[in-house]
Design a protein around this motif. Structure first.
Motif, PDB file in Angstrom:
ATOM      1  N   ARG A 109       0.835  -1.203   0.000  1.00 44.90           N
ATOM      2  CA  ARG A 109       0.000   0.000   0.000  1.00 44.90           C
ATOM      3  C   ARG A 109       0.870   1.254   0.000  1.00 44.90           C
ATOM      4  NH1 ARG A 109      -4.559   1.285  -1.341  1.00 44.90           N
ATOM      5  NH2 ARG A 109      -5.046   2.621   0.428  1.00 44.90           N
ATOM      6  N   ALA A 110       1.924   1.209   0.810  1.00 43.91           N
ATOM      7  CA  ALA A 110       2.795   2.383   0.902  1.00 43.91           C
ATOM      8  C   ALA A 110       3.412   2.664  -0.460  1.00 43.91           C
ATOM      9  CB  ALA A 110       3.877   2.168   1.957  1.00 43.91           C
ATOM     10  N   ILE A 165       0.917   4.296  -2.739  1.00 49.40           N
ATOM     11  CA  ILE A 165       0.535   5.667  -2.396  1.00 49.40           C
ATOM     12  C   ILE A 165       1.711   6.630  -2.537  1.00 49.40           C
ATOM     13  CG2 ILE A 165      -0.196   7.134  -0.471  1.00 49.40           C
ATOM     14  CD1 ILE A 165      -1.955   4.776   0.406  1.00 49.40           C
ATOM     15  N   ILE A 166       2.888   6.192  -2.097  1.00 51.45           N
ATOM     16  CA  ILE A 166       4.026   7.118  -2.106  1.00 51.45           C
ATOM     17  C   ILE A 166       4.801   7.035  -3.419  1.00 51.45           C
ATOM     18  CG2 ILE A 166       6.012   7.886  -0.723  1.00 51.45           C
ATOM     19  CD1 ILE A 166       4.870   6.318   1.587  1.00 51.45           C
TER      20      ILE A 166
END
Lengths: 502, 115
Positions: free
Chosen positions: B97-98, B101-102
């Motif tokens: 997920r990180a 998103i990033i």
């Protein structure tokens, strides 16, 4: 039967499960969460009364007598911590009614919150070192889930650090348990205390003690292991921040108190001296970090770190008065810090930002909220007659009596700098006029809407607790004194658990 | 046996710390895996290794016959493995997920929340 010792663990577990089963109905989940939190508070108060009457309340899980089975032990410190957990549960449950967004509720906000509470209560009540590890993990996995609710960029970055450092701490904790088991061959804390008292190999015992210190130091955000806290606590939903700020680091502090009064008390010249200096640097770095910040929740996060130092100072001085101070400080701090985070959430609701430079003008249109902020803020800084004054007073007096002048001086200086930070928030967010760029329509409406009124309820309740401790501290002081007497006399704990057997 | 195990445990810890200090978040998670395994092996070793003596009580007796292995460390390790599995599953989802998103797997680029 003293089966009610297990209630503060069982109630949130059941509540969390029921919330999961009513996954689709947000209203059901809210009702269940509220009921569960109130039930937790009531059960914890019953436990406190029982401990006050009997001293130690012990239950052997599955009737396997100690040291063979897992034991739940409630002494005064555990009971106090569990009552505080119940209070925070109620406060945050009320606050969440209005602050949790529907998306958060749908993604398991309430089940995770109650799982977290079960983990916290379990850590406070267990009398078995490996069981403590298991409760830590229960608490951690729930906190991971809560921290990333919403899935924003900052949350992801914060969560990566939070998860890594906490898993590292767990691994060190587990390794220390392994070495300790190899040394004494038991996991029951009371039994470990007996066996360590007889053991000779002090070198290895010191190594294990320091491993526990590092593991719990990371959890408690002590110097120099605190960097994950200010990097992550301000990223989650505000009710979650408040719950974490109040309870999670204090679980680490509680574990330090438990381990370094019960088990590793043979060589205080080494272990407690180390704790003393860690406490001094924790206070100082935390407060200096806060001085550099201009974001409401980041300032508060750094102040968690600096306040942890005071609690560790109480433990490190290791005199009866100092332990009283440490326990009193924990009680005062949990209430005050949670309250400050909840207030930061209200200002965010009013002005849509946590940035102090963009905040302003709250005193003019919301004088009540401003007063409600001043009570915990000045209490945190330690102004009489609020609860923080007495907490600091006891710790500092114990420091002077023990002759630790340097550390006591640091503690006084940190109190002053804390006041500076709180005045900074006051001047920027409440006192100065509203900056032109900030949208102040919600603030200037004047009327308090229903959702906003719900946010006020827990803030008022917690502020009342702060005032009560400040103006009528005697019963609270007696509780702290009771628990300090127990902590300084581990023999009673050992006898209560092992029932007089060798 | 113990010296070999001690060296293996030490190597695992060293490898874990090395991986955790790399910049990539995938290597960070691999480091965490190694770390939990190192801790498990440490429990196994420090509790004493007994060869070929399962902790079973023969029929009709109340205590085991002769020296047996201590079952408790194995129970501890089993618990720790299960916990580590759950937590690592979460960590893998988190880095995925990180990353989404990033848009980076470099830890040096995740400094927005630092101070």
């Amino acid at each position: 039967m003293s089966s009610f010792v297990a209630l503060p663990i069982v109630i949130p577990l059941i509540t969390g499960t029921l919330c999961l089963m009513t996954w689709r109905s947000n209203i059901m989940q809210r009702i269940l969460s509220m009921t569960g939190a109130v039930a937790l508070l009531i059960s914890s108060i019953i436990l406190l009364m029982a401990v006050r009457a009997e001293g130690h309340v012990v239950i052997y899980m599955g009737n396997w007598v100690a040291p063979y089975g897992i034991t739940l032990v409630a002494d005064m410190l555990s009971a106090i911590m569990v009552v505080l957990t119940g209070m925070m549960a109620v406060a945050v449950a009320i606050y969440s009614l209005s602050s949790a967004s529907e998306a958060h509720e749908r993604f398991g906000y309430y089940p995770l919150m109650h799982l977290l509470l079960a983990g916290v209560a379990g850590s406070f009540l267990t009398g078995d070192i490996f069981n403590l590890y298991v409760w830590f993990e229960v608490m951690l996995i729930a906190s991971f889930g809560l921290l990333v609710l919403g899935g924003e960029r900052a949350q992801m970055e914060g969560a990566v650090k939070y998860v890594t450092l906490n898993l590292l701490s767990s691994a060190i904790f587990l390794s220390a348990i392994g070495l300790l088991y190899g040394l004494v061959g038991t996991l029951n804390m009371a039994d470990i205390a007996v066996k360590l008292g007889e053991a000779e190999n002090t070198g290895l015992i010191d190594v294990i003690a320091v491993m526990f210190l590092v593991a719990f130091g990371i959890k408690a955000a002590a110097f120099p292991l605190f960097f994950w806290l200010p990097a992550s606590y301000h990223t989650g939903p505000v009710a979650v921040s408040a719950l974490f700020a109040g309870l999670l680091t204090k679980v680490g502090v509680y574990a330090l108190f438990r381990v370094f009064t019960l088990m590793f008390n043979q060589n205080p010249d080494f272990t407690h001296e180390l704790l003393l200096w860690l406490a001094a640097f924790t206070m100082l770095t935390g407060v200096l970090g806060a001085a550099a910040q201009f974001e409401f929740r980041r300032i508060l996060s750094f102040h968690i770190v600096s306040q942890i130092g005071y609690m560790m100072l109480g433990l490190a001085l290791y005199t009866p008065l100092a332990i009283v101070g440490g326990v009193f400080y924990i009680m005062h701090h949990i209430i005050v810090k949670t309250n400050l985070f909840l207030i930061s959430g209200i200002t965010h609701r009013l002005l849509g930002t946590y940035d102090l430079k963009k905040l302003g003008g709250i005193y003019k249109s919301r004088p009540v909220l401003s007063i409600l902020f001043l009570i915990p803020a000045l209490s945190l800084a330690g102004l009489p007659p609020l609860s923080g004054f007495f907490a600091k007073f006891i710790v500092i007096r114990a420091g002077i009596e023990a002759g630790a002048y340097v550390v006591t001086g640091v503690a006084l200086l940190v109190g002053l700098l804390t006041l500076y930070s709180m005045i900074k928030i006051w001047a920027e967010a409440f006192w100065k006029p509203l900056p032109a760029k900030t949208d102040g329509t919600v603030l200037s409406e004047g009327k308090t809407s229903m959702p906003l009124a719900i946010l006020y309820i827990p803030v008022i309740l917690l502020a009342a607790c702060t005032l009560f401790i400040g103006l009528n501290g005697q019963p609270i002081y007696e509780l702290a004194e009771f628990s300090a007497a127990q902590l300084m006399n581990p023999q009673a704990y050992i006898e209560a658990v092992l029932g007089g057997r060798p | 046996m113990e010296p070999i195990m001690a060296i293996v445990v030490g190597l695992l810890y060293a490898a874990a710390v090395y991986m955790m200090l790399r910049r990539s978040i995938v290597k960070l998670v691999i480091g965490l895996m190694l770390l939990s395994n190192a801790a498990n092996l440490l429990i196994f070793t420090s509790a004493g290794i007994t060869r070929g003596a399962p902790p079973l009580i023969p029929e009709g007796m109340l205590s085991p016959d002769g020296v047996v292995a201590d079952p408790l460390p194995q129970a501890l390790i089993l618990t720790a493995i299960v916990i580590a599995f759950g937590v690592l599953a979460f960590a893998v989802v988190l880095i995925h997920r990180a990353y989404n998103i990033i848009h980076t797997d470099n830890l040096d680029h995740m400094k927005d929340t630092d101070t």
